[in-house]
Design a protein around this motif. Structure first.
Motif, short mmCIF file in Angstrom:
data_model
loop_
_atom_site.label_atom_id
_atom_site.label_comp_id
_atom_site.label_asym_id
_atom_site.label_seq_id
_atom_site.Cartn_x
_atom_site.Cartn_y
_atom_site.Cartn_z
N ASN A 69 36.69 -4.77 -11.85
CA ASN A 69 36.86 -3.97 -13.07
C ASN A 69 38.19 -3.23 -13.14
O ASN A 69 38.47 -2.57 -14.14
N GLY A 70 39.02 -3.34 -12.12
CA GLY A 70 40.38 -2.81 -12.21
C GLY A 70 41.32 -3.81 -12.86
O GLY A 70 42.39 -3.43 -13.35
N ASN A 71 40.94 -5.08 -12.89
CA ASN A 71 41.75 -6.14 -13.49
C ASN A 71 41.26 -6.58 -14.86
O ASN A 71 41.76 -7.56 -15.41
N ILE A 72 40.28 -5.87 -15.39
CA ILE A 72 39.74 -6.19 -16.72
C ILE A 72 39.87 -4.94 -17.59
O ILE A 72 39.36 -3.87 -17.23
N LEU A 73 40.57 -5.08 -18.70
CA LEU A 73 40.86 -3.94 -19.57
C LEU A 73 40.02 -4.00 -20.84
O LEU A 73 39.55 -5.06 -21.25
N ILE A 74 39.89 -2.83 -21.47
CA ILE A 74 39.31 -2.72 -22.82
C ILE A 74 40.35 -2.04 -23.69
O ILE A 74 40.90 -1.00 -23.31
N ASP A 75 40.63 -2.61 -24.85
CA ASP A 75 41.62 -1.97 -25.73
C ASP A 75 40.95 -1.08 -26.75
O ASP A 75 39.71 -0.97 -26.79
N SER A 76 41.74 -0.43 -27.59
CA SER A 76 41.22 0.59 -28.51
C SER A 76 40.40 -0.01 -29.64
O SER A 76 39.81 0.73 -30.42
N LYS A 77 40.35 -1.33 -29.74
CA LYS A 77 39.50 -1.98 -30.74
C LYS A 77 38.23 -2.57 -30.12
O LYS A 77 37.43 -3.20 -30.81
N GLY A 78 38.08 -2.40 -28.79
CA GLY A 78 36.88 -2.87 -28.11
C GLY A 78 37.02 -4.25 -27.50
O GLY A 78 36.04 -4.78 -26.95
N ARG A 79 38.20 -4.84 -27.55
CA ARG A 79 38.40 -6.19 -27.02
C ARG A 79 38.64 -6.15 -25.52
O ARG A 79 39.24 -5.22 -25.01
N ILE A 80 38.20 -7.18 -24.84
CA ILE A 80 38.38 -7.29 -23.39
C ILE A 80 39.66 -8.06 -23.12
O ILE A 80 40.01 -9.00 -23.85
N ILE A 81 40.40 -7.65 -22.10
CA ILE A 81 41.67 -8.29 -21.75
C ILE A 81 41.75 -8.43 -20.23
O ILE A 81 41.56 -7.44 -19.51
N HIS A 82 42.03 -9.64 -19.75
CA HIS A 82 42.19 -9.87 -18.31
C HIS A 82 43.66 -9.79 -17.94
O HIS A 82 44.53 -10.28 -18.67
N ILE A 83 43.94 -9.20 -16.77
CA ILE A 83 45.31 -9.14 -16.24
C ILE A 83 45.29 -9.54 -14.77
O ILE A 83 44.21 -9.72 -14.19
N ASP A 84 46.47 -9.68 -14.19
CA ASP A 84 46.65 -9.96 -12.76
C ASP A 84 46.06 -11.32 -12.39
O ASP A 84 44.89 -11.44 -12.03
N PHE A 85 46.91 -12.35 -12.45
CA PHE A 85 46.47 -13.72 -12.18
C PHE A 85 47.08 -14.22 -10.87
O PHE A 85 47.68 -15.29 -10.81
N GLY A 86 46.90 -13.45 -9.83
CA GLY A 86 47.43 -13.82 -8.52
C GLY A 86 46.58 -14.87 -7.82
O GLY A 86 47.04 -15.53 -6.89
N PHE A 87 45.34 -15.01 -8.26
CA PHE A 87 44.43 -15.99 -7.64
C PHE A 87 43.89 -16.93 -8.71
O PHE A 87 42.97 -16.58 -9.47
N ILE A 88 44.47 -18.12 -8.77
CA ILE A 88 44.06 -19.12 -9.76
C ILE A 88 43.97 -20.49 -9.11
O ILE A 88 44.40 -20.69 -7.98
N LEU A 89 43.38 -21.43 -9.85
CA LEU A 89 43.25 -22.85 -9.47
C LEU A 89 42.48 -23.00 -8.17
O LEU A 89 41.26 -23.09 -8.20
N CYS A 90 43.15 -23.01 -7.02
CA CYS A 90 42.42 -23.32 -5.78
C CYS A 90 42.50 -22.20 -4.75
O CYS A 90 42.11 -22.40 -3.60
N ILE A 91 43.01 -21.03 -5.12
CA ILE A 91 43.12 -19.94 -4.14
C ILE A 91 42.28 -18.75 -4.59
O ILE A 91 42.03 -18.55 -5.79
N SER A 92 41.85 -17.97 -3.62
CA SER A 92 41.02 -16.80 -3.89
C SER A 92 41.35 -15.74 -2.84
O SER A 92 41.99 -16.03 -1.83
N PRO A 93 40.92 -14.49 -3.05
CA PRO A 93 41.20 -13.44 -2.06
C PRO A 93 40.68 -13.82 -0.68
O PRO A 93 39.50 -14.13 -0.52
#
Length: 823
Positions: A681-705
């Motif tokens: 929930n630190g990488n998922i934002l809510i804007d002033s209109k209520g929309r959800i926004i994802h940020i920080d794409f350091g782990f994609i495709l075949c890698i994970s923490p």
């Protein structure tokens, strides 16, 4: 001509030559791209050129299709040369998106045609050269370890620079020396590198000391920029630092607002992470060519020059502003001494200083501050100093430096006071001063009788009664109770009644930002006499909305009258590889285009990312947003997300629900297709209109923490999300599922464009996301061949598996225990 017999092949073999491997048996793809099968008796290369010529020999060339064929025909000289020539016909705004791909192709493949084309682009503008140069440096990082490759890279790098050095000379009446352009590029690199280094330097300070340190750094950066500007006034591009921001997305016309002319000193914040400290700043940008026709306004309030003293800055300010900021060994000693003065002795002196910082006695404050700093430094004399004269000189220089700190401190207090008083007129005019309206009327009648303006005996009384219906000057109504419209009307009438104080009242009117409200009302065609509308400058956890704040900053700017003026909130990151994140954002933007072309009400926030090197860059800051973690910490009494939404949005709750679903559907698809991990929930934002926004794409495709691949769910779909959609059996949840299905349907026509971006960037790549990446598995996730029924079942299966997935819940719990992030 070559012997035709050498090209005799079966039709199946021919199709392999014209399409990617996964499309060799796809007859529909041949129709889509008009691939004509090669006749047995016709030379192969001639026919390829003929078919490609038919496809692209038009006025309107689709840039996506052109880049698609450009990459897949790279090793065939005839088509490659023809398609390179077609690149010259593409508009710069369309081509900017694919600069990373074109640069990367040139790094990995030796192509004289592409080399010449990109070299030509460097001649178009400084911003485009910066974009190409930074991509060239960033993506060639791996190849620079090879001495043989390094020679070629350096040769092409020099070639780009030589092309840039001539870009203004062909189009300008005054020839600009090459040395000046070269010197300017060095200044730009130095300035940006200093900004990035600051991100790393801040980590060495305690969290509470980082923001003051950043503010001090920004002040010096502005002073350095101003001094450089004054020294090179004859060259318009030297009036700021060029950063290759892309075309403005909020306008219908192309605006290349790429020249950073100022950093807003009051607008900065630090993001404290374990490894580094990225920070947010707001920069003012303009199109440098507009400086040929306009000059910034220079007033006592607006001009940086008029508010700065360069007495303690040497000639090398631009080169030394970072180092000068770091070399303040006595700063902590001064702060400790100030605390001692407050606690132990000189309490009255300290109390007086606090009053002075509130701008009650500024002249006395400067004098007292000098004396206090003298006491501090005299108590810290360096006994190794050779002479008293040298010691005195050092003392004076240190006092001057700390006077600058004092000025910044007082300016910050002024700004804070101004913000608190904005939109609060009743603080300056308390409610107790509100007189009954009838008691005011005789005074007004008497005043205007003397001026000969009285119409008749009861003129002002009748005017009051007419305005009474509109909520203005109501008998027992305080200013605090008036709407924004009522306050605007109040000022208008007050100025009318008291012309003697018109100038003072107008200053108050502007100070409290009511002129901005009036402009907004006019823009929205709102009747000034309409009642019951309140314009909020602050809204829930987002505090002041960016639109309002940006307008306030603009009105104080020396560049406010520039048509290309833009305010850009950005995040500066040092020690982070943003190349992978840039590629992810390109793909996300392509997916958003697919949703739009299909007419779907699906939302995606595609923010700008600029790579400066393989380990640093600049990101667009998402304004009017707060993380879900931040929301939950601001509303601890609310049990879940749905309660927070009801608390924040109140009567607009249903609209916020719809926007949440439209954005959740988009990011659910994107998260699954790109296998985005680390979705706490630190990488998922809510804007002033209520929309959800994802940020920080350091782990994609075949890698994970930790490469544990703990998050097995296709995407994040917690019980909180389902509750916000009124449960699984609701119409809203059905709407979410339908959007998911239609989103997949829309993407089926864009798979090749998306895969092309990945395929180009994965060639001999050092990005971690490609280490175990299987492109066939990636393509299978789109379900291109599925019919409507199969696709609907596929979407339902993904949703069922993601619904309250145990691993998703446990990952949120892990983040709470280790990083304090609310689940």
């Amino acid at each position: 001509m070559n012997n035709p017999s050498r090209f005799r092949q079966s039709s199946n073999t021919q199709s392999v030559n014209y399409l990617p491997v996964w499309k060799q048996n796809d007859s529909e793809e041949r129709k889509k791209y008009q691939i004509i099968l090669l006749p047995v008796n016709q030379p192969r290369e001639d026919y390829i050129i003929s078919s490609i010529y038919q496809m692209f020999n038009t006025q309107d060339i689709e840039v996506n299709k052109l880049i698609y064929y450009y990459f897949y025909k790279l090793k065939e000289s005839g088509p490659h040369q023809f398609l390179t020539n077609k690149l010259y016909q593409i508009q710069q705004e369309e081509l900017e998106f694919f600069i990373p791909q074109l640069v990367y192709i040139l790094i990995k493949y030796d192509s004289p045609y592409l080399e010449k084309f990109i070299t030509t682009l460097c001649n178009k503008s400084i911003a485009l050269y910066q974009l190409i140069k930074w991509c060239w440096v960033s993506y060639s990082d791996k190849d620079r370890t090879d001495k043989n490759k390094m020679k070629r890279l350096q040769r092409i790098d020099d070639q780009f620079e030589q092309s840039m050095l001539t870009l203004h000379n062909d189009h300008s009446a005054v020839k600009i020396p090459n040395l000046q352009l070269k010197s300017y590029q060095s200044v730009v690199d130095l300035y940006l590198n200093n900004l990035i280094q600051m991100s790393l330097i801040l980590k060495t300070y305690k969290p509470e000391d980082r923001k003051p340190k950043l503010k001090n750094f920004i002040t010096r950066a502005n002073v350095a920029l101003e001094k450089y500007r004054l020294k090179h006034q004859e060259y318009y591009f030297c009036q700021g630092i060029t950063v290759p921001f892309t075309m403005s997305k909020d306008q219908n016309v192309a605006v290349h607002s790429n020249l950073v002319v100022r950093i807003i000193e009051g607008e900065c914040s630090c993001f404290n992470t374990k490894k580094r400290v990225p920070y947010r700043i707001v920069v003012e940008t303009i199109d440098p060519h507009e400086l040929k026709y306009k000059q910034p306004k220079k007033t006592a309030n607006n001009s940086i020059t008029n508010n700065r003293s360069f007495a303690n800055l040497d000639d090398d300010t631009m080169e030394d502003f970072l180092q000068a900021d770091l070399n303040q060994p006595n700063k902590q000693e001064i702060e400790k001494k100030m605390e001692e003065l407050a606690k132990n002795r000189n309490k009255k002196e300290y109390s007086d200083l606090m009053k002075i910082t509130q701008n009650k006695e500024p002249k006395k404050g400067i004098k007292m501050f000098k004396n206090m700093m003298s006491v501090v430094y005299l108590s810290k004399k360096d006994k190794t100093t050779e002479s008293e004269q040298d010691q005195e000189l050092i003392l004076k220089e240190n006092i001057m430096k700390n006077l600058q700190l004092y000025k910044q401190f007082t300016n910050a207090i002024e700004e804070d006071t101004f913000q608190k008083n904005r939109q609060r007129f009743n603080i300056l005019f308390p409610e107790k001063t509100n007189e009954r309206t009838q008691s005011c009327i005789p005074k007004l009648n008497s005043k205007y009788r003397q001026q000969g303006q009285r119409k008749d005996k009861n003129y002002w009384l009748r005017l009051y009664k007419e305005n009474k219906k509109n909520g203005f000057r109501h008998k027992h109504k305080s200013l605090k109770q008036l709407t924004a419209l009522g306050r605007v009307r109040f000022f208008k009438e007050l100025i009318l009644f008291c012309p003697k104080y018109e100038e003072i009242l107008k200053k108050i009117y502007v100070h409290l930002q009511y002129d901005l409200i009036e402009k907004k009302l006019e823009k929205n065609n709102v009747d000034i006499h309409q009642d019951g509308i309140e314009l909020h400058s602050k809204f829930g956890p987002w505090d002041e909305l960016w639109e309002d704040r940006a307008e306030m900053i603009k009105r104080e700017s020396p560049y406010q009258h520039f048509e290309t003026y833009r305010l850009k909130p950005i995040i500066v990151k040092g020690g982070d590889d943003l190349r992978q994140e840039l590629m992810t954002m390109q793909i996300i933007y392509k997916m958003y285009q697919a949703f739009q072309s299909y007419g779907l009400d699906m939302y995606v926030k595609a923010y700008e990312i600029i790579v400066v090197s393989a380990s640093s860059g600049i990101l667009e800051f998402c304004a009017d947003t707060i993380s879900i973690d931040g929301l939950k910490k601001k509303y601890p009494a609310c049990k879940s997300l749905v309660h927070i939404y009801k608390e924040i949005f109140q009567q607009d709750f249903e609209e916020a629900q719809m926007r949440f679903i439209q954005s959740l559907a988009s990011y659910s698809i994107i998260s699954y297709l790109l296998q985005i991990k680390d979705r706490h929930n630190g990488n998922i934002l809510i804007d002033s209109k209520g929309r959800i926004i994802h940020i920080d794409f350091g782990f994609i495709l075949c890698i994970s923490p930790g490469n544990l691949n703990f998050e097995k769910a296709p995407f994040k779909l917690t019980q909180e999300y389902i509750d916000l959609m009124n449960g699984r059996n609701s119409d809203l949840f059905f709407y979410y599922k339908n959007l998911m299905y239609r989103g997949f349907k829309a993407l089926q026509g864009y798979v090749d464009e998306i895969i092309m971006i990945i395929e180009i960037m994965m060639q001999d790549s050092d990005l971690p996301c490609f280490e175990r990446f299987d492109i066939k598995e990636f393509r299978d996730r789109f379900k291109e061949e599925a019919n409507d029924e199969e696709l609907q079942k596929y979407v339902d299966k993904l949703i069922d598996y993601s619904d309250n997935n145990w691993r998703t819940i446990q990952y949120d719990n892990f983040q709470r225990m280790t990083n304090g992030i609310m689940p």
